[in-house]
Design a protein around this motif. Structure first.
Motif: not given
Length: 227
Positions: A80-90
């Motif tokens: 979950m963290a990977r999915e959410v924070y990948d979007v935020r970082l992009l």
């Protein structure tokens, strides 16, 4: 002049905001069951608005509805963290860059930062921090980009609530927030975006080591890969 009465929120909206607040401030924890009859009694409503509120929260990713297990607060894990924070970082650093380049007002971000510093408890500080980030990306000039970030905002807050309960890092994050805002107010769009990227990445690396391996997009030459 006759004053216009303030619209009264619907019962569903009232319950929705109440449950969301409890989840994002840690009163309802990941994996905890959400029983319609109990919530209805707590909020003083029938089960119908509770059911509708839970459906909406399931759509935003804060709760999980299972035919056999019922409704529970979403569990937070590395995926979950990977999915959410990948979007935020992009998306989030780019949105801030655009806000700064548009010389958009950042008064709301300054106000949120002051409220976070003066917060009396963890819940108040968490909500102020959420507003700080939103105040940076919302005036980017692209409503769709703002809505996309809003869609992951609650899930990011759920990850944060879990991470902070295990390892509070308010002081470090507050210092990073001040630096991001300083650069933004100085008109340094790229510097502010870079600082925001580092801030978001630093948090998730502390909370979930090894989850992300995302380079700062500003470090990648624009023409790379086009040769």
């Amino acid at each position: 002049m006759t004053s216009v009465p303030t619209p009264i929120p619907s019962r569903t909206q009232f319950v929705l905001e109440g449950i969301k607040h409890r989840i994002l401030t840690g009163r309802l924890t990941p994996g905890q069951a959400l029983v319609e009859t109990e919530l209805a009694a707590q909020f003083g409503v029938s089960k119908t608005p509770v059911r509708e509120a839970l459906k909406t929260l399931a759509g935003t990713g804060l709760v999980v509805m299972n035919q056999y297990k019922g409704v529970t607060v979403r569990m937070v894990d590395a995926d979950m963290a990977r999915e959410v924070y990948d979007v935020r970082l992009l998306l989030e650093p780019e949105a801030l860059r655009r806000s700064v380049r548009r010389t958009a007002s950042l008064d709301a971000a300054q106000d949120a930062l002051r409220r976070a510093d003066a917060a009396a408890d963890t819940a108040e500080r968490s909500l102020a921090n959420r507003e700080f980030h939103r105040a940076l990306y919302l005036p980017c000039g692209n409503p769709l980009l703002g809505r996309m970030l809003d869609e992951v905002r609650d899930q990011a807050a759920l990850v944060s609530a879990v991470a902070w309960s295990a390892d509070p890092s308010w002081e470090q994050e507050a210092a990073e927030h001040r630096e991001i805002l300083r650069l933004a107010l100085a008109g340094d769009a790229d510097g502010a975006a870079r600082a925001l990227h580092a801030h978001i990445a630093s948090f998730v690396h502390r909370a979930f080591p090894g989850v992300l391996d995302t380079p700062d997009p500003l470090d990648t030459p624009a023409e790379e890969g086009r040769k």
